[in-house]
Write an enzyme that holds these catalytic residues in place. Structure first.
Site, short mmCIF file in Angstrom:
data_model
loop_
_atom_site.label_atom_id
_atom_site.label_comp_id
_atom_site.label_asym_id
_atom_site.label_seq_id
_atom_site.Cartn_x
_atom_site.Cartn_y
_atom_site.Cartn_z
N LYS A 1 -2.59 5.56 -13.98
CA LYS A 1 -1.73 5.72 -12.81
C LYS A 1 -1.09 7.11 -12.92
CE LYS A 1 1.96 3.02 -10.62
NZ LYS A 1 2.53 1.67 -10.64
N ARG B 1 -3.43 7.15 -6.39
CA ARG B 1 -3.10 8.01 -7.54
C ARG B 1 -3.49 7.31 -8.84
NH1 ARG B 1 3.32 7.43 -8.64
NH2 ARG B 1 3.58 5.34 -7.83
N ASP C 1 0.71 12.90 -3.34
CA ASP C 1 0.24 13.98 -4.24
C ASP C 1 -0.68 13.45 -5.35
OD1 ASP C 1 2.03 12.65 -5.87
OD2 ASP C 1 3.32 14.39 -6.24
N ARG D 1 -6.83 -7.84 -6.60
CA ARG D 1 -5.60 -8.26 -5.94
C ARG D 1 -5.93 -9.09 -4.71
NH1 ARG D 1 -2.89 -2.91 -6.74
NH2 ARG D 1 -4.27 -1.93 -8.26
N ASP E 1 -1.06 -6.15 -1.88
CA ASP E 1 -1.82 -5.30 -2.81
C ASP E 1 -1.19 -5.33 -4.19
OD1 ASP E 1 0.21 -3.92 -1.19
OD2 ASP E 1 -0.18 -2.22 -2.50
P1 AMP Z 1 2.57 1.09 -4.82
O1 AMP Z 1 3.87 1.19 -4.08
O2 AMP Z 1 2.57 1.76 -6.14
O3 AMP Z 1 2.04 -0.30 -4.85
O4 AMP Z 1 1.54 1.96 -3.95
C1 AMP Z 1 1.15 1.62 -2.65
C2 AMP Z 1 0.03 2.53 -2.22
O5 AMP Z 1 0.44 3.88 -2.16
C3 AMP Z 1 -1.18 2.53 -3.13
O6 AMP Z 1 -2.32 2.70 -2.32
C4 AMP Z 1 -0.94 3.74 -4.01
O7 AMP Z 1 -2.13 4.25 -4.56
C5 AMP Z 1 -0.33 4.71 -3.01
N1 AMP Z 1 0.53 5.73 -3.64
C6 AMP Z 1 1.78 5.54 -4.13
N2 AMP Z 1 2.26 6.71 -4.61
C7 AMP Z 1 1.32 7.65 -4.42
C8 AMP Z 1 1.21 9.05 -4.69
N3 AMP Z 1 2.21 9.74 -5.26
N4 AMP Z 1 0.07 9.68 -4.34
C9 AMP Z 1 -0.94 9.02 -3.75
N5 AMP Z 1 -0.91 7.71 -3.46
C10 AMP Z 1 0.20 7.02 -3.78
MG MG Z 2 0.63 -1.14 -5.90
#
Ligand code: AMP
Ligand code: MG
Length: 498
Positions: free
Chosen positions: A116, A96, A128, A186, A261
């Site tokens: 983001k 996203r 989403d 990362r 990540d």
């Molecule tokens: P994060 O927890 O923000 O580090 O996200 C972990 C992974 O989930 C990453 O690949 C993000 O891009 C993906 N991600 C988190 N929330 C969403 C969302 N609402 N829609 C699509 N991908 C998401």
């Molecule tokens: Mg992340």
């Protein structure tokens, strides 16, 4: 040419996409139906060579949301892998988010401009692709606090409400965060590059990382070969992360989701999802609703840092030596530097927090290690407010131990410890320069986000941001920003990725 008011930025480069096209998917941000600027960091905009007055115009908002970019910009979703709570996921990536490109700041440094919540990408995996106002404002205020505390971090340039509802447990107003970072590379990026099985991709990623962060690693001399360059990058990332995590520990920051990540090569803190600051000192403090095993508890962070860096070293193995055994021994040698580097950074930092940073002939240096370890035993037993403890300690050094005593139930052991510490002649002025009074306390963050998200009222958010922007300077009128949560606030729980 001198920039005039209301001008759009001239260029966004695409060095990442050029260097490792295998890790970049060309993509566009969704156009928000009704963009409205919620917050803009004017000072950061200016540092980046962007004109805040322009960014406030409709054209500026179109730039900030990635819908009207300078000619030649090539926004991409970045691919990366990641170990989430220890489990390997070979394909995460910007689900996203988007890298709009790189900007050259006024000081000549390169920064990623990144969104983001800009809509689903091929990495969305069923998500989403959007983000809600509350969590994006949370990243804004907490990253601003970290920056003001002198802790390396990605920055939040702006949060723009999209006018699009996002569906979570409830329907929430949507927003896009405009983030800047010295890069978004990362540990998981390197893991992804290695997993392609194409050594050339891994080499190009290493070269790109060095070019972005460590151009001083001279290709002509010390790091001439890919092997030397990989080792040099590994060493420098280990050193930066040891230093970063020591700083988190010293200030009482719990990242909450230290997946690979979410660990940068730059040494900047990234991804303010379920993060929180300690209130009562507790090595086992966990705030994240999904961290049921406490993997990312406060006290585990240094060890998790080392675990993540081992994943980085593993991903670099093909470059570290010609045969695997030799590569593993190079990797181990590099990783062996982590603990001493962490301990050194933490020890230097705790001495500063205790006002005994500078050498002083009057001091019994041999007494310091036991004094420090006894202090942390005392904190763990008393569960004193971690932030106020160090501020009130300075007050005690000035002769008034009453506020400090009020933080603990039993002042007996504290008084004994105080006498030993005061014998070291601590400097309270120096302490107040490193021990913050204003941090984004959990109850303050929640009240500010609730007001912003529920009623669109940003007053509390602005007040909190102002408080944490000068964390060390006590100011009249900000008393409630220095106080622990009222008992009624209860145990704090944070939610990830919302
Ligand atoms: P994060 O927890 O923000 O580090 O996200 C972990 C992974 O989930 C990453 O690949 C993000 O891009 C993906 N991600 C988190 N929330 C969403 C969302 N609402 N829609 C699509 N991908 C998401
Ligand atoms: Mg992340």
């Amino acid at each position: 040419m001198t920039p005039t008011a209301r001008t759009a930025p001239a260029t966004l480069t695409h060095r990442f996409a050029d260097a490792v096209p295998e890790m970049a998917v060309a993509w566009r941000a969704d156009a928000p139906p009704a963009p409205a600027l919620l917050v803009l960091d004017d000072a950061l905009a200016t540092e980046l060579g962007l004109d805040p007055a322009f960014l406030r115009t409709p054209a500026g908002l179109a730039f900030l949301t990635g819908t009207a970019l300078p000619d030649g910009a090539q926004p991409v979703a970045q691919a990366y892998a990641g170990h989430q709570f220890g489990g390997y996921n070979p394909r995460l990536g910007d689900g996203r988010a988007l890298l709009l490109g790189e900007l050259t700041a006024r000081d000549g440094a390169t920064h990623d401009l990144h969104l983001k919540g800009s809509g689903p990408t091929p990495f969305a995996r069923g998500g989403d692709g959007y983000a809600a106002v509350g969590p994006m404002l949370r990243e804004y205020v907490v990253s601003e606090a970290m920056h003001a505390l002198g802790i390396p971090t990605t920055r939040a340039l702006a949060v723009v409400a999209t006018g699009r509802d996002v569906v979570r447990e409830q329907i929430l107003p949507g927003a896009v965060l405009v983030r800047t970072a010295s890069s978004h590379l990362r540990v998981g990026s390197v893991v992804f590059a290695n997993a392609t099985g194409d050594r050339d991709v891994l080499e190009r990623l290493v070269d790109h990382a060095i070019e972005r962060h460590d151009p001083g690693i001279d290709p002509e001399t010390a790091a001439a070969t890919p092997t030397d360059r990989a080792r040099a990058l590994l060493d420098v990332v280990i050193a930066r992360q040891a230093d970063l995590i020591a700083r988190w520990m010293l200030v009482g920051f719990v990242h909450g989701v230290m997946n690979t990540d979410n660990m940068t090569l730059s040494g900047e803190t990234i991804d303010y999802g379920p993060c929180a600051f300690l209130d009562a000192f507790d090595p086992g403090a966990v705030f994240s609703s999904i961290d049921r095993q406490g993997r990312y508890a406060y006290g585990n962070q240094p060890g998790i840092g080392e675990w993540n860096l081992a994943r980085l070293a593993e991903a670099l193995l093909p470059l570290l030596a010609d045969d695997t055994d030799a590569a593993i021994s190079v990797a181990q040698d590099a990783l062996d530097a982590y603990r001493p580097a962490y301990n050194e950074a933490w020890s230097a930092g705790i001495r500063e927090k205790l006002g005994i940073g500078a050498p002083d002939a009057r001091r019994d240096e041999d007494a310091v290690p036991a004094l420090v370890s006894d202090l942390f035993d005392l904190l763990a037993v008393s569960r004193a407010d971690y932030t106020l403890f160090f501020r009130h300690l300075a007050t005690a050094a000035r002769g008034d131990a009453k506020p400090l005593r009020s933080l603990v139930a039993d002042a007996g052991p504290l008084d004994l410890w105080l006498a030993r510490w005061l014998a070291l002649a601590p400097d309270p002025e120096a302490m107040d320069r490193v021990n913050p009074l204003y941090i984004p306390r959990n109850h303050l963050v929640e009240e500010a986000l609730a007001a912003a998200s529920d009623t669109g009222d940003l007053t509390l958010l602005h007040r909190l941001t102002d408080a944490v922007r000068s964390p060390f300077t006590e100011r009249l009128g900000l008393e409630r920003y220095a106080e622990p949560a009222p008992d009624a606030f209860g145990p704090y729980v944070t939610y990830c990725g919302t």
